[in-house]
Design an enzyme around this catalytic site. Structure first.
Site, PDB file in Angstrom:
ATOM      1  N   TRP A 102       0.889  -1.072   0.051  1.00 33.24           N
ATOM      2  CA  TRP A 102       0.085   0.004   0.155  1.00 33.24           C
ATOM      3  C   TRP A 102       0.936   1.532  -0.129  1.00 33.24           C
ATOM      4  CZ3 TRP A 102      -4.296  -0.891  -2.071  1.00 33.24           C
ATOM      5  CH2 TRP A 102      -4.965  -2.161  -1.752  1.00 33.24           C
ATOM      6  N   ASP A 172      -1.735   6.429   6.610  1.00 39.40           N
ATOM      7  CA  ASP A 172      -2.848   5.615   6.009  1.00 39.40           C
ATOM      8  C   ASP A 172      -2.954   4.737   7.029  1.00 39.40           C
ATOM      9  OD1 ASP A 172      -4.427   3.709   4.876  1.00 39.40           O
ATOM     10  OD2 ASP A 172      -3.170   3.453   3.325  1.00 39.40           O
ATOM     11  N   LYS A 196     -12.325  -2.235   6.497  1.00 38.39           N
ATOM     12  CA  LYS A 196     -11.457  -2.827   7.491  1.00 38.39           C
ATOM     13  C   LYS A 196     -11.970  -3.053   8.875  1.00 38.39           C
ATOM     14  CE  LYS A 196      -8.498  -3.163   3.935  1.00 38.39           C
ATOM     15  NZ  LYS A 196      -7.751  -2.508   2.951  1.00 38.39           N
TER      16      LYS A 196
HETATM   17  C1  LIG Z   1      -7.106  -1.821   1.909  1.00 39.71           C
HETATM   18  C2  LIG Z   1      -6.106  -0.931   2.009  1.00 39.71           C
HETATM   19  C3  LIG Z   1      -5.922  -0.050   0.893  1.00 39.71           C
HETATM   20  C4  LIG Z   1      -6.852   0.270  -0.176  1.00 39.71           C
HETATM   21  O1  LIG Z   1      -8.096   0.610   0.325  1.00 39.71           O
HETATM   22  P1  LIG Z   1      -9.254   0.891  -0.896  1.00 39.71           P
HETATM   23  O2  LIG Z   1     -10.552   1.405   0.141  1.00 39.71           O
HETATM   24  O3  LIG Z   1      -9.708  -0.383  -1.458  1.00 39.71           O
HETATM   25  O4  LIG Z   1      -8.781   1.952  -1.837  1.00 39.71           O
HETATM   26  C5  LIG Z   1      -4.937   1.047   1.226  1.00 39.71           C
HETATM   27  N1  LIG Z   1      -4.105   0.976   2.332  1.00 39.71           N
HETATM   28  C6  LIG Z   1      -4.371   0.108   3.093  1.00 39.71           C
HETATM   29  C7  LIG Z   1      -3.230   0.124   4.465  1.00 39.71           C
HETATM   30  C8  LIG Z   1      -5.249  -0.914   3.126  1.00 39.71           C
HETATM   31  O5  LIG Z   1      -5.520  -1.797   4.173  1.00 39.71           O
END
Ligand SMILES: *Cc1c(COP(=O)(O)O)cnc(C)c1O
Length: 360
Positions: A102, A172, A196
């Site tokens: 990511w 993030d 998540k």
């Molecule tokens: C799942 C995830 C993403 C991507 O998320 P989307 O909502 O599908 O764009 C980005 N960063 C992390 C750390 C993730 O776990």
């Protein structure tokens, strides 16, 4: 009907009590005669839902008054572009810490807009840890410094908040937001896709210090401008109303259960039980360095990967699903977000013991 223990990395399990409330309110929300999905995003009922959700999130995370809370769409992936477009201002570059897939996606998107400096990378060891503060090569002139707070795929997590001086820290937090208290004031911006640890897919939460917005680049699409969303209470266009409603119920439940300090205690207990099993049972191993282990995403391998398929099939029969590891890591991955009850971790540990016993 029987519910399984769902260890999916995302979209992930939601708290049963929240799903039950959603079911009960599905056809008629609080006497409105419609579901939340069918009501105007500008009506009084939805105003109440959105305002309560924001207020509860502010309480839960103790978000200071000088931070905006935005309910957006496009996932964390849209933030990979929105962050540079909004935060660069007149600066030429930004610092990024590369701790996994990511991070890499965030980096390649940012590189379309600015000079990206890699402040540290743990790729040479296949991302089995996060770097220490001492390893970070930070630039004073960076517009911001970006980290991936929890690495969903590799199962690593920052257990400290990097010190970046006057450079705003951006995280993030998609896969660990709400798992424990965070000192929001240490960050310029925190973002997370909801699917998540918050609620249904389709909602993205951005928490941003208000002095960092209002400086979007000229080329920024209107829908990508934080200021536009802030000025319109996240209702410049139709927001993901149903996802905001469900997220609001999750916030309410977390508050009722004692907030994020209480959530952290449970999450630590769950993670400890699982890591202890991985360490204590000869059949299993963890690829991740101890000090960097995530409380939320726990990858583990079997001593013989020829057993992987059996493990997954028998686990599924026992009601333990979505344990297959990401292809970049192999083996298994148990995602144990807030909504995974401790009994689910206990069931997984018992299954691991039993599986080892039958293969010994
Ligand atoms: C799942 C995830 C993403 C991507 O998320 P989307 O909502 O599908 O764009 C980005 N960063 C992390 C750390 C993730 O776990």
């Amino acid at each position: 009907m029987s519910r399984v223990y769902n260890f999916s990395a995302g979209p992930a399990a939601l708290p049963l009590a929240v799903l039950e409330q959603v079911r009960d309110e599905m056809l008629d929300w609080h006497g409105c005669g419609t579901s939340v999905m069918e009501m105007s995003h500008r009506g009084k009922a939805f105003d109440e839902i959105a305002e309560q959700a924001e207020a509860d999130l502010r309480t839960l995370m103790a978000i200071p008054a000088n931070y905006k809370v935005l309910f957006l769409q496009g996932g964390a992936s849209a933030q990979f572009a929105m962050i540079p477009l909004n935060l660069l201002g007149d600066k030429a570059g930004a610092d990024y810490v590369n701790t996994g897939n990511w991070s890499k996606k965030a980096i390649s998107e940012a590189a379309r807009y600015c000079d990206v400096h890699i402040a540290a990378t743990t790729e040479p060891g296949n991302f089995t840890r996060v770097p220490s503060q001492a390893e970070l090569d930070l630039r004073e002139e960076a517009a911001y410094c970006h980290i991936t707070g929890n690495n969903t795929i590799f199962g690593t997590e920052f257990h400290y908040v990097p010190e970046t001086g006057s450079v705003p820290l951006v995280s993030d937090a998609s896969s660990h937001i709400l798992s424990r208290p965070m000192d929001v004031s240490r960050y310029g911006l925190i973002y997370a896709g909801a699917q998540k640890n918050i609620g249904p897919a389709g909602l993205t939460i951005v928490i941003v210090r208000d002095d960092l917005i209002g400086r979007a680049r000229e080329i920024t699409p209107t829908m990508f401008d934080y200021q536009v969303h802030a000025d319109n209470d996240s209702r410049y266009n139709t927001p993901p109303t149903f996802a905001i409603y469900v997220a609001g119920l999750v916030f309410k439940q977390l508050l009722e259960q004692g907030g994020l300090t209480a959530a952290e205690a449970v999450n630590r207990r769950k993670a400890d039980k699982l890591y202890s099993a991985i360490e204590g049972l000869a059949l299993y191993g963890s690829p991740v360095e101890v000090a960097s282990r995530s409380l939320m995403n726990v990858p583990f391998t079997l001593a013989d990967d020829a057993l992987d398929a059996d493990f997954l099939a028998e686990a599924a029969k026992a009601g333990l699903v979505s344990l297959k590891g990401h292809r970049k890591v192999g083996g298994m991955r148990a995602s144990i977000y807030n909504a995974m009850p401790e009994s689910g971790v206990d069931a997984l540990v018992s299954f691991m013991e039993e599986f080892q016993r039958t293969r010994a």
